[in-house]
Design a protein around this motif. Sequence first.
Motif, PDB file in Angstrom:
ATOM      1  N   ILE A 263      45.032  42.562  37.631  1.00  0.00           N
ATOM      2  CA  ILE A 263      46.096  42.441  38.466  1.00  0.00           C
ATOM      3  C   ILE A 263      45.373  43.305  39.460  1.00  0.00           C
ATOM      4  O   ILE A 263      45.187  43.756  39.875  1.00  0.00           O
ATOM      5  CB  ILE A 263      47.269  42.153  38.449  1.00  0.00           C
ATOM      6  CG1 ILE A 263      47.855  41.799  37.736  1.00  0.00           C
ATOM      7  CG2 ILE A 263      47.934  41.912  40.049  1.00  0.00           C
ATOM      8  CD1 ILE A 263      47.777  40.691  37.500  1.00  0.00           C
ATOM      9  N   GLY A 264      45.137  42.179  40.823  1.00  0.00           N
ATOM     10  CA  GLY A 264      44.291  42.734  42.098  1.00  0.00           C
ATOM     11  C   GLY A 264      45.312  42.988  43.185  1.00  0.00           C
ATOM     12  O   GLY A 264      46.365  42.738  42.592  1.00  0.00           O
ATOM     13  N   SER A 265      44.935  44.043  43.833  1.00  0.00           N
ATOM     14  CA  SER A 265      45.899  44.253  44.616  1.00  0.00           C
ATOM     15  C   SER A 265      46.053  43.561  46.357  1.00  0.00           C
ATOM     16  O   SER A 265      47.146  43.815  46.644  1.00  0.00           O
ATOM     17  CB  SER A 265      45.421  46.195  45.161  1.00  0.00           C
ATOM     18  OG  SER A 265      44.221  45.964  46.262  1.00  0.00           O
ATOM     19  N   ASN A 266      45.420  42.772  46.072  1.00  0.00           N
ATOM     20  CA  ASN A 266      45.359  41.605  47.229  1.00  0.00           C
ATOM     21  C   ASN A 266      46.835  40.075  46.707  1.00  0.00           C
ATOM     22  O   ASN A 266      45.426  38.861  47.495  1.00  0.00           O
ATOM     23  CB  ASN A 266      43.655  41.285  47.751  1.00  0.00           C
ATOM     24  CG  ASN A 266      43.646  42.560  48.566  1.00  0.00           C
ATOM     25  OD1 ASN A 266      44.086  43.256  48.612  1.00  0.00           O
ATOM     26  ND2 ASN A 266      42.211  42.336  49.294  1.00  0.00           N
ATOM     27  N   LEU A 267      47.198  40.246  45.768  1.00  0.00           N
ATOM     28  CA  LEU A 267      48.154  39.132  45.177  1.00  0.00           C
ATOM     29  C   LEU A 267      47.118  38.057  44.687  1.00  0.00           C
ATOM     30  O   LEU A 267      47.442  37.199  44.677  1.00  0.00           O
ATOM     31  CB  LEU A 267      48.332  37.846  46.254  1.00  0.00           C
ATOM     32  CG  LEU A 267      50.017  40.065  47.601  1.00  0.00           C
ATOM     33  CD1 LEU A 267      49.945  38.694  48.362  1.00  0.00           C
ATOM     34  CD2 LEU A 267      50.655  39.997  46.225  1.00  0.00           C
ATOM     35  N   GLN A 268      46.222  38.306  43.848  1.00  0.00           N
ATOM     36  CA  GLN A 268      45.144  37.491  43.210  1.00  0.00           C
ATOM     37  C   GLN A 268      45.227  37.817  41.841  1.00  0.00           C
ATOM     38  O   GLN A 268      45.386  39.763  40.912  1.00  0.00           O
ATOM     39  CB  GLN A 268      43.486  37.721  44.134  1.00  0.00           C
ATOM     40  CG  GLN A 268      43.522  37.147  44.845  1.00  0.00           C
ATOM     41  CD  GLN A 268      41.886  37.036  45.585  1.00  0.00           C
ATOM     42  OE1 GLN A 268      41.261  37.122  44.792  1.00  0.00           O
ATOM     43  NE2 GLN A 268      41.676  36.526  46.706  1.00  0.00           N
ATOM     44  N   ASN A 269      44.972  37.402  40.882  1.00  0.00           N
ATOM     45  CA  ASN A 269      45.083  37.951  39.767  1.00  0.00           C
ATOM     46  C   ASN A 269      43.959  36.968  38.974  1.00  0.00           C
ATOM     47  O   ASN A 269      43.673  35.134  38.991  1.00  0.00           O
ATOM     48  CB  ASN A 269      46.003  37.981  38.328  1.00  0.00           C
ATOM     49  CG  ASN A 269      47.386  36.817  38.728  1.00  0.00           C
ATOM     50  OD1 ASN A 269      47.127  36.371  40.264  1.00  0.00           O
ATOM     51  ND2 ASN A 269      47.681  36.293  37.610  1.00  0.00           N
ATOM     52  N   TYR A 280      41.133  31.175  38.301  1.00  0.00           N
ATOM     53  CA  TYR A 280      41.959  32.581  39.444  1.00  0.00           C
ATOM     54  C   TYR A 280      42.465  32.286  40.355  1.00  0.00           C
ATOM     55  O   TYR A 280      42.579  30.975  40.540  1.00  0.00           O
ATOM     56  CB  TYR A 280      40.479  32.374  39.779  1.00  0.00           C
ATOM     57  CG  TYR A 280      40.165  33.622  41.081  1.00  0.00           C
ATOM     58  CD1 TYR A 280      40.660  34.538  41.189  1.00  0.00           C
ATOM     59  CD2 TYR A 280      38.610  32.697  41.909  1.00  0.00           C
ATOM     60  CE1 TYR A 280      40.647  35.573  42.489  1.00  0.00           C
ATOM     61  CE2 TYR A 280      38.709  34.008  42.974  1.00  0.00           C
ATOM     62  CZ  TYR A 280      39.488  35.129  43.420  1.00  0.00           C
ATOM     63  OH  TYR A 280      39.197  35.905  44.771  1.00  0.00           O
ATOM     64  N   TYR A 281      43.329  32.734  40.375  1.00  0.00           N
ATOM     65  CA  TYR A 281      45.170  32.916  40.431  1.00  0.00           C
ATOM     66  C   TYR A 281      44.439  33.426  41.899  1.00  0.00           C
ATOM     67  O   TYR A 281      44.405  34.291  42.295  1.00  0.00           O
ATOM     68  CB  TYR A 281      46.047  32.985  40.293  1.00  0.00           C
ATOM     69  CG  TYR A 281      46.669  32.388  39.374  1.00  0.00           C
ATOM     70  CD1 TYR A 281      47.310  30.969  39.057  1.00  0.00           C
ATOM     71  CD2 TYR A 281      46.268  33.388  37.593  1.00  0.00           C
ATOM     72  CE1 TYR A 281      47.501  30.497  38.100  1.00  0.00           C
ATOM     73  CE2 TYR A 281      46.745  32.892  36.797  1.00  0.00           C
ATOM     74  CZ  TYR A 281      47.226  31.109  36.609  1.00  0.00           C
ATOM     75  OH  TYR A 281      47.343  30.215  35.840  1.00  0.00           O
ATOM     76  N   LYS A 282      44.972  33.078  43.261  1.00  0.00           N
ATOM     77  CA  LYS A 282      44.506  32.909  44.860  1.00  0.00           C
ATOM     78  C   LYS A 282      45.537  32.048  45.985  1.00  0.00           C
ATOM     79  O   LYS A 282      45.625  30.855  45.055  1.00  0.00           O
ATOM     80  CB  LYS A 282      43.375  32.817  45.099  1.00  0.00           C
ATOM     81  CG  LYS A 282      42.459  31.869  45.308  1.00  0.00           C
ATOM     82  CD  LYS A 282      41.350  32.318  44.911  1.00  0.00           C
ATOM     83  CE  LYS A 282      39.950  31.240  45.310  1.00  0.00           C
ATOM     84  NZ  LYS A 282      40.116  30.092  46.087  1.00  0.00           N
ATOM     85  N   GLY A 283      45.454  32.533  46.738  1.00  0.00           N
ATOM     86  CA  GLY A 283      45.464  31.674  47.239  1.00  0.00           C
ATOM     87  C   GLY A 283      47.244  31.665  47.892  1.00  0.00           C
ATOM     88  O   GLY A 283      47.468  32.887  47.477  1.00  0.00           O
ATOM     89  N   SER A 284      48.135  31.107  48.326  1.00  0.00           N
ATOM     90  CA  SER A 284      49.157  30.477  49.122  1.00  0.00           C
ATOM     91  C   SER A 284      50.635  28.605  48.692  1.00  0.00           C
ATOM     92  O   SER A 284      49.441  28.348  48.447  1.00  0.00           O
ATOM     93  CB  SER A 284      49.809  31.285  50.407  1.00  0.00           C
ATOM     94  OG  SER A 284      49.379  30.288  51.447  1.00  0.00           O
ATOM     95  N   ASP A 300      48.754  24.887  51.567  1.00  0.00           N
ATOM     96  CA  ASP A 300      48.283  23.502  52.953  1.00  0.00           C
ATOM     97  C   ASP A 300      46.745  23.535  52.590  1.00  0.00           C
ATOM     98  O   ASP A 300      46.742  22.504  53.444  1.00  0.00           O
ATOM     99  CB  ASP A 300      48.557  25.125  54.403  1.00  0.00           C
ATOM    100  CG  ASP A 300      50.490  25.004  54.472  1.00  0.00           C
ATOM    101  OD1 ASP A 300      50.683  23.622  54.258  1.00  0.00           O
ATOM    102  OD2 ASP A 300      49.777  25.697  55.248  1.00  0.00           O
ATOM    103  N   ASP A 301      45.908  24.042  52.392  1.00  0.00           N
ATOM    104  CA  ASP A 301      44.009  23.925  52.111  1.00  0.00           C
ATOM    105  C   ASP A 301      44.629  24.627  50.700  1.00  0.00           C
ATOM    106  O   ASP A 301      44.216  25.125  50.402  1.00  0.00           O
ATOM    107  CB  ASP A 301      43.673  24.911  52.658  1.00  0.00           C
ATOM    108  CG  ASP A 301      41.820  24.732  52.533  1.00  0.00           C
ATOM    109  OD1 ASP A 301      41.715  23.824  51.855  1.00  0.00           O
ATOM    110  OD2 ASP A 301      41.232  26.010  53.417  1.00  0.00           O
ATOM    111  N   PRO A 302      44.493  22.273  49.663  1.00  0.00           N
ATOM    112  CA  PRO A 302      44.277  23.017  48.685  1.00  0.00           C
ATOM    113  C   PRO A 302      43.118  23.137  48.042  1.00  0.00           C
ATOM    114  O   PRO A 302      42.624  24.516  46.351  1.00  0.00           O
ATOM    115  CB  PRO A 302      43.617  21.220  48.441  1.00  0.00           C
ATOM    116  CG  PRO A 302      44.930  20.854  49.708  1.00  0.00           C
ATOM    117  CD  PRO A 302      44.833  21.309  50.807  1.00  0.00           C
ATOM    118  N   ALA A 303      42.296  23.780  48.545  1.00  0.00           N
ATOM    119  CA  ALA A 303      40.743  24.348  48.015  1.00  0.00           C
ATOM    120  C   ALA A 303      40.849  25.599  47.680  1.00  0.00           C
ATOM    121  O   ALA A 303      39.992  26.557  47.288  1.00  0.00           O
ATOM    122  CB  ALA A 303      39.840  23.644  49.347  1.00  0.00           C
ATOM    123  N   ASP A 304      42.684  25.964  49.146  1.00  0.00           N
ATOM    124  CA  ASP A 304      42.043  28.045  48.295  1.00  0.00           C
ATOM    125  C   ASP A 304      43.217  27.645  47.331  1.00  0.00           C
ATOM    126  O   ASP A 304      44.240  28.428  47.714  1.00  0.00           O
ATOM    127  CB  ASP A 304      42.992  28.655  49.938  1.00  0.00           C
ATOM    128  CG  ASP A 304      43.058  29.432  49.647  1.00  0.00           C
ATOM    129  OD1 ASP A 304      42.248  30.267  48.834  1.00  0.00           O
ATOM    130  OD2 ASP A 304      44.466  30.244  50.550  1.00  0.00           O
TER     131      ASP A 304
END
Length: 374
Positions: A263-269, A280-284, A300-304
């Motif tokens: 788990i990272g500190s920038n809302l990623q894991n 790799y979980y990222k984006g919103s 909103d951006d499927p690439a993210d």
Amino acid sequence: MKNANDYWFNFEYTNKIKVGFIGCGGHAYRNVYPTFDYAPIDLVAVCDLQLERAEAYKTRFGAQRAYTDYKEMLKNEKLDAVFMVLNYDKNDHPLYSRFVPDILAAGLPVWIEKPLAYTAEEGERLLELEAKSGQFVQVANKRYFYPTYVKAKQIADSEAFGETVSSSFRYPLTLSRYREDIGTRIFSSQEMEHTALKWFLDICHPMSAIHLIMGDVKEMLFTDHQPSGNVQTIFKFKSGAIGSLHLTATQSPLAPIERAEFIGSNLQNVVVDNGMRLIYYKGSKGSSTTFNSGATYIGDDPADGPVIWEPEFSLAQLYNKNLFLQGMVQSVTQFANAVMEGKKIEKSTLADAVHLTKIFDAYKQRSDQWITID
């Protein structure tokens, strides 16, 4: 011209190191000798206590000579390095600490299989000898080289991921009972009631992956359930991060062997499933102007969004070979290139293996107490 991610075949290398190989067992036959097909290795000689096996391996893997005495091999052959894959002694303790000093004394670097030793004290003595010799020892804790964990490390070190603040890991191992009469736990085939898969010296498997991503352990606390041998462990890392390790002795044999999450500190894991599948979980999620009124879970951006990597097995690619999926070729190639370039290795070092052995030593102690890892 091949790019950085491509591997040469052995015959394509113009420069190779001359090596001797001590040990002609089943594991070496399946998982180590075959890596030489993709590494700058010239196998000069093999050695085993059974001459018949040594001769068979010499023929099968293209060595020039076979020995039953490794000291004779070291004396007679002009080698650049040695590979060594050994079994255990009658007490189920690794044998490497007895043989590595002779290799270093001969002025040669050595690649050995895991586990390094039964005690960290044995490993620390080897560290002293390594420093005095000017050579180096690589201990083949292969999860340092798994493509999934290497990529997870790259992601965890990225600016976007932030600081790696916590982790969890599940792996099937069993812990023997603490013996009040002798003040320790005994790890042997006579003492352990479960299968070889759950042999506790294999703690170096999950711990090497954890160590690669999280760094050195500062403190640990574990509690065990007996007689099942299941264990829950909490780690405090020197970085300040925290983590857990769930040792699941009684999990289904049909379940995936392992699962890791960082788990990272920038809302990623990042998640590694069964050693082979990387997520790799990222984006919103999709934007919404009102609380609880969001109509989509897709950003909103499927690439993210989440990225998933997993091997496909329909093509005859090198990355589909187990030797690459489990990092064995990468481990051997790191060693061979370091020998040729006269450099020290970057990971899977002797010092790394000693740290993992200190974790093993900690599990020999009484549970339910904080243990400092020096």
